[in-house]
Write an enzyme that holds these catalytic residues in place. Sequence first.
Site, PDB file in Angstrom:
ATOM      1  N   CYS A 162       0.068  11.025  20.459  1.00  0.00           N
ATOM      2  CA  CYS A 162      -0.744  11.345  21.628  1.00  0.00           C
ATOM      3  C   CYS A 162      -1.032  10.066  22.413  1.00  0.00           C
ATOM      4  O   CYS A 162      -1.595   9.114  21.873  1.00  0.00           O
ATOM      5  CB  CYS A 162      -2.056  11.996  21.191  1.00  0.00           C
ATOM      6  SG  CYS A 162      -3.018  12.658  22.566  1.00  0.00           S
ATOM      7  N   HIS A 207       0.801  -1.227   0.000  1.00  0.00           N
ATOM      8  CA  HIS A 207       0.000   0.000   0.000  1.00  0.00           C
ATOM      9  C   HIS A 207       0.830   1.272   0.000  1.00  0.00           C
ATOM     10  O   HIS A 207       0.287   2.374  -0.024  1.00  0.00           O
ATOM     11  CB  HIS A 207      -1.003   0.001   1.166  1.00  0.00           C
ATOM     12  CG  HIS A 207      -0.403   0.279   2.509  1.00  0.00           C
ATOM     13  ND1 HIS A 207      -0.541   1.488   3.145  1.00  0.00           N
ATOM     14  CD2 HIS A 207       0.302  -0.504   3.347  1.00  0.00           C
ATOM     15  CE1 HIS A 207       0.055   1.439   4.328  1.00  0.00           C
ATOM     16  NE2 HIS A 207       0.572   0.245   4.471  1.00  0.00           N
ATOM     17  N   THR A 262      -3.629 -19.566   4.246  1.00  0.00           N
ATOM     18  CA  THR A 262      -4.054 -19.450   2.854  1.00  0.00           C
ATOM     19  C   THR A 262      -3.750 -18.052   2.323  1.00  0.00           C
ATOM     20  O   THR A 262      -4.113 -17.048   2.940  1.00  0.00           O
ATOM     21  CB  THR A 262      -5.561 -19.728   2.733  1.00  0.00           C
ATOM     22  OG1 THR A 262      -5.826 -21.050   3.206  1.00  0.00           O
ATOM     23  CG2 THR A 262      -6.028 -19.600   1.292  1.00  0.00           C
TER      24      THR A 262
END
Length: 389
Positions: free
Chosen positions: A328, A200, A236
């Site tokens: 934070c 990604h 898998t």
Amino acid sequence: MQIYLDYSATTPTRKEAIAVMQTVLTQQWGNPSSLHEWGQRAATVVEEARVQVAGLINAVDPASIIFTSGGTEANNLAIMGVARLYAVPQHIIISSVEHSAISETVKFLEMWGWEVTRLSVDVKGRVNPLDLKAALRHNTVLVSIIYGQSEVGTVQAIAELGKIGRLHGALFHTDAVQAAGRLPIDVQQLPVDLLSLSSHKIYGPQGVGALYLRPGVELMPLLGGGGQEMGLRSGTQAVPIIAGFGVAAELAKEELAIETPRLIELRDRAFAQLAEIPGLIATGDGCDRLPHHISMCLENADGEKLSGKTLVRQLNLAGIGISAGAACHSGKLSPSPILLAMGYSEKAALGGIRITLGRDTTEADIDWTVMVLKQVLQRLTPDLSLVKR
């Protein structure tokens, strides 16, 4: 106006990857481990993607690509897969600016008696090769140095560092999640034994990554099961997103020669304009730097009224997406550990911001973002002039 400038966090899945995923979901959805036709269609998809991902880093043997759930798992498999080969704790070396997928993982090793050396970095975030030489011990079994630092963009001298590790006899791993698809990587030339990738970050789908394992290097798997992925990653395979990863990797390699110079030009344009804003300091290495990466910190962040997080929120209100380094925890802002490791004060380390560029970024996006950032800082710090003297 909506401007996304957080491509180091994630990239939008490109249409070519989505198209192949749709095809797999409807026509090649079998279990790759099954021997019948449905399974073999799926197995073919996985192996084609393996070849495509191997091509991105010039891995001659596609079997050296082990698919994982992402960069974090790839990093964990590299670190823990080596460590589990040893019955007695050994020594490992990392840098002080690793991604948390490395830095948090080695903490577990320390709990089990392993010795960990964290190499210091200079103010630009660079590891000194001489420090690596000095840190190596007789029982150093693994060195892991990040390729391109995700928060400040510094690119390490991986070829030199890897050579030092190899001459000593230690395995060398690099987290190349931010560098792959943005810089040319050739594992036939680069002295690395293990290298982590993530789909990604290169316009592929989320939820899939890979670990490159140099042929002949051994690992112990982290998961017990059916022995998929050459016995190193049971479970898998997620065939549709693996297929999307493969397409994204192939296209990233094809586009590298054009896209990387374009990103560098945009990056340098942004740095030049941001340099005119008082109170903002460029962080990371100005030369040895990821091509898409801009990072700054606020000189006078206070963690309450003015911090990196404040700027992220303010720009988000203006339709611009960037990110911050400070985190934070329980309502309290913590300074960026990366900036602290680079020698910045706690105040400055609360003020880190990151702007990262991608395929859809234009000059107009850069100019508009800098203008908005100037306006935000002028409103938050009216006592500062907007032009450096």
